[in-house]
Design a protein around this motif. Structure first.
Motif: not given
Length: 268
Positions: A20-37, A48-52, A131-133
């Protein structure tokens, strides 16, 4: 004409390109977003490869090492200076020359509050980074790539006024570059069960073969589906007729009954 047809199973990768190749674009101020990431990273396999990347301009990381990725997620919780240039990534330069003004989230889609007609900074930021990603991921060949946004999903709506005033190009650029790079765009909304419209998130996912996990307080089923689709698929290659740069529609049909097809709907 069909040039190639390969079944990919990332849990049993035959080559380095099968992960897998996932680019994760995360809202860092949200504990929920960080947990899901973090939950996505905990599932990483050997190929598997991830970009954060963070919405507030934190340092970006691309890695196949689960521990490094987890440490990067932990770092996202550290506040950063409000006015900060967007960092470069080792996928490629993000190409921004401005500063983030995180937090100015408008409920009116692409347009800011008070009827100003100005694009919402946060929404433009999300769409621009998507778009850029997607454009950068053209460099990663021979596999499906996924851009996964984890943040407030209702901000992605494309309003009627945006279309009327000609500001819809940002949204369509995401679809265009995703289609050229074989990238699916998925949205995991941290808004919870709101009853709001999430048409923008659903359309981005539908047009690119991704997932929209929105308007819900439960994520397990949707997250499992997203992970399954990112690692189990058929890679179908074809030779387009005529002018290769011309945008064209794609329709994938199967003979088996009761099967849902998730694929790019256009290319070029």
């Amino acid at each position: 004409p069909i040039a190639s047809f390969v079944a990919i199973a990332a849990d049993r990768p035959a080559t380095v390109n099968d992960g897998r190749f996932l680019a994760l674009l995360v809202e860092p101020r949200s504990a929920t977003a960080r947990k899901l990431a973090r939950d996505r990273i905990d599932r990483m396999g050997e190929r598997d490869v991830v970009a954060i990347l963070a919405m507030n301009g934190s340092k970006a990381t691309t890695t196949d090492d689960r521990q490094i990725a987890l440490e990067q997620i932990d770092d996202l919780a550290t506040p950063v200076v409000g006015r900060r240039r967007v960092p470069e990534t080792n996928i490629g330069a993000l190409g921004f020359d401005g500063c983030f003004e995180c937090g100015r989230v408008s409920t009116t889609g692409l347009f800011g509050p008070s009827g100003t007609g100005k694009p919402s900074t946060y929404t433009v930021n999300v769409l621009s980074q998507m778009d850029t990603l997607a454009d950068q991921l053209k460099q990663v060949a021979h596999r499906r790539k996924s851009v996964v946004y984890i943040g407030p999903g209702s901000t992605l709506n494309l309003t009627e006024r945006a279309i009327k005033d000609g500001d819809s190009g940002r949204w369509f650029d995401v679809v265009k570059h995703a289609s050229r790079a074989d990238v699916s765009v998925s949205v995991i909304s941290i808004d919870g069960l709101t009853g709001k419209s999430y048409d923008g998130a659903r359309m981005l996912a539908d047009e690119t073969g991704g997932d929209a996990i929105v308007d819900t307080n439960t994520f397990d089923a949707g997250m499992a589906r997203l992970w399954q689709r990112a690692g189990h698929y058929y890679l179908l290659g074809y030779s387009p007729g005529g002018e290769k740069k011309k945008r064209h529609a794609i329709e994938v049909r199967v003979k088996r009954p009761d099967v849902d097809v998730h694929a790019l709907k256009s290319r070029g």
